[in-house]
Scaffold this motif. Sequence first.
Motif, mmCIF file in Angstrom:
data_model
loop_
_atom_site.group_PDB
_atom_site.id
_atom_site.type_symbol
_atom_site.label_atom_id
_atom_site.label_comp_id
_atom_site.label_asym_id
_atom_site.label_seq_id
_atom_site.Cartn_x
_atom_site.Cartn_y
_atom_site.Cartn_z
ATOM 1 N N THR A 176 -5.940 -15.310 -7.838
ATOM 2 C CA THR A 176 -4.684 -15.215 -7.095
ATOM 3 C C THR A 176 -4.036 -13.837 -7.252
ATOM 4 O O THR A 176 -2.850 -13.678 -6.975
ATOM 5 C CB THR A 176 -3.689 -16.302 -7.556
ATOM 6 O OG1 THR A 176 -3.559 -16.256 -8.979
ATOM 7 C CG2 THR A 176 -4.149 -17.680 -7.132
ATOM 8 N N GLU B 252 -4.247 -11.019 -5.525
ATOM 9 C CA GLU B 252 -3.673 -10.424 -4.315
ATOM 10 C C GLU B 252 -2.404 -11.161 -3.892
ATOM 11 O O GLU B 252 -1.431 -10.543 -3.459
ATOM 12 C CB GLU B 252 -4.707 -10.412 -3.188
ATOM 13 C CG GLU B 252 -5.910 -9.534 -3.471
ATOM 14 C CD GLU B 252 -5.552 -8.077 -3.727
ATOM 15 O OE1 GLU B 252 -4.532 -7.608 -3.182
ATOM 16 O OE2 GLU B 252 -6.286 -7.406 -4.466
ATOM 17 N N ARG B 253 -2.423 -12.480 -3.994
ATOM 18 C CA ARG B 253 -1.215 -13.236 -3.663
ATOM 19 C C ARG B 253 -0.054 -12.833 -4.564
ATOM 20 O O ARG B 253 1.082 -12.650 -4.099
ATOM 21 C CB ARG B 253 -1.479 -14.736 -3.830
ATOM 22 C CG ARG B 253 -0.270 -15.614 -3.552
ATOM 23 C CD ARG B 253 -0.334 -16.947 -4.260
ATOM 24 N NE ARG B 253 -0.250 -16.814 -5.717
ATOM 25 C CZ ARG B 253 -0.343 -17.836 -6.561
ATOM 26 N NH1 ARG B 253 -0.547 -19.056 -6.093
ATOM 27 N NH2 ARG B 253 -0.256 -17.641 -7.871
ATOM 28 N N LEU C 255 0.373 -10.009 -6.269
ATOM 29 C CA LEU C 255 0.821 -8.652 -5.954
ATOM 30 C C LEU C 255 1.659 -8.634 -4.680
ATOM 31 O O LEU C 255 2.635 -7.887 -4.579
ATOM 32 C CB LEU C 255 -0.381 -7.719 -5.804
ATOM 33 C CG LEU C 255 -1.035 -7.228 -7.088
ATOM 34 C CD1 LEU C 255 -2.253 -6.373 -6.769
ATOM 35 C CD2 LEU C 255 -0.044 -6.441 -7.956
ATOM 36 N N ALA C 256 1.290 -9.468 -3.717
ATOM 37 C CA ALA C 256 2.077 -9.547 -2.485
ATOM 38 C C ALA C 256 3.478 -10.069 -2.771
ATOM 39 O O ALA C 256 4.466 -9.594 -2.196
ATOM 40 C CB ALA C 256 1.366 -10.438 -1.467
ATOM 41 N N GLU D 53 -8.000 -6.205 -13.943
ATOM 42 C CA GLU D 53 -8.050 -5.806 -12.535
ATOM 43 C C GLU D 53 -6.696 -5.306 -12.048
ATOM 44 O O GLU D 53 -6.612 -4.358 -11.261
ATOM 45 C CB GLU D 53 -8.539 -6.968 -11.676
ATOM 46 C CG GLU D 53 -10.016 -7.286 -11.837
ATOM 47 C CD GLU D 53 -10.913 -6.114 -11.489
ATOM 48 O OE1 GLU D 53 -10.670 -5.464 -10.444
ATOM 49 O OE2 GLU D 53 -11.831 -5.811 -12.275
ATOM 50 N N LYS E 203 -5.840 -1.608 -10.663
ATOM 51 C CA LYS E 203 -5.343 -1.464 -9.285
ATOM 52 C C LYS E 203 -3.952 -0.853 -9.218
ATOM 53 O O LYS E 203 -3.701 0.017 -8.362
ATOM 54 C CB LYS E 203 -5.345 -2.822 -8.589
ATOM 55 C CG LYS E 203 -4.946 -2.742 -7.121
ATOM 56 C CD LYS E 203 -5.345 -3.975 -6.352
ATOM 57 C CE LYS E 203 -5.063 -3.792 -4.873
ATOM 58 N NZ LYS E 203 -5.567 -4.912 -4.050
#
Length: 249
Positions: free
Chosen positions: A35, A37-38, A40-41, A68, A72
Amino acid sequence: MIFRQLFEPLSSTYSYLLGCQNTGRAILVDPVIVTMERDLAEVGRLGLTLAFTVETHIHADHITAALELKNKVGSRIVAPAFDRLACVDVGIEEGTPFTMGSIELQPLHTPGHTAGHFAYLLGDRLLTGDALLIEGCGRTDFQNGDADALYKSVTEKLFSLPDDTLVYPAHDYQDRRVSTIAQEKKRNPRLGQQQTLEQFRDTMAKLKLPYPKFIDYAVPGNRQCGVCPDHLPENLAQYCDHMTESLQG
């Protein structure tokens, strides 16, 4: 303070997003790689920058997103100093608050589920990790688990907090989101209701839970702050992207 409870359904893990409105920086507690990317969004949607990830313990049911996220966005990795992980930027110890802007986490060493497990007190909120779940607790049969130690951690340390302290666990398998210390002292069938140590030992010994499906891969990966193993058997080839049920409590 901005506070968000984020759920990852495959491992039934709660991550916690803590945001400081004064500095615009954020902390993610127990982030899950699937999760990332979710999460970070959500950090971006709130106008924040991720500064730190914080772990309650070395997880056996999922891969953390700590490494990660660091690669990033440059967030620093915070975890219990007890485990002596070379990849950790800031080691947490009981008695030394972790502060970021207006946010202050009070680390509480709560061994039993794992030897190096920590809970974090955040004002009237308690992030309990796997030590204390809603009407349950983490299992004690692997990673140097110890039923006696967990009983002491919960009944002597966590249950000594004010009754109205909100309990936010790292997992729940029945769609529950929050409890209180008072509720757990009254309703927790394992550790509440004035259960004795002998009763708790007996309860934990009789759980007969299956061996965790991912522990042999998750623990080594999480000792490196979130490295997906490259030696997975075929049926777990997409381990970091797709997981199945692996109950920790």
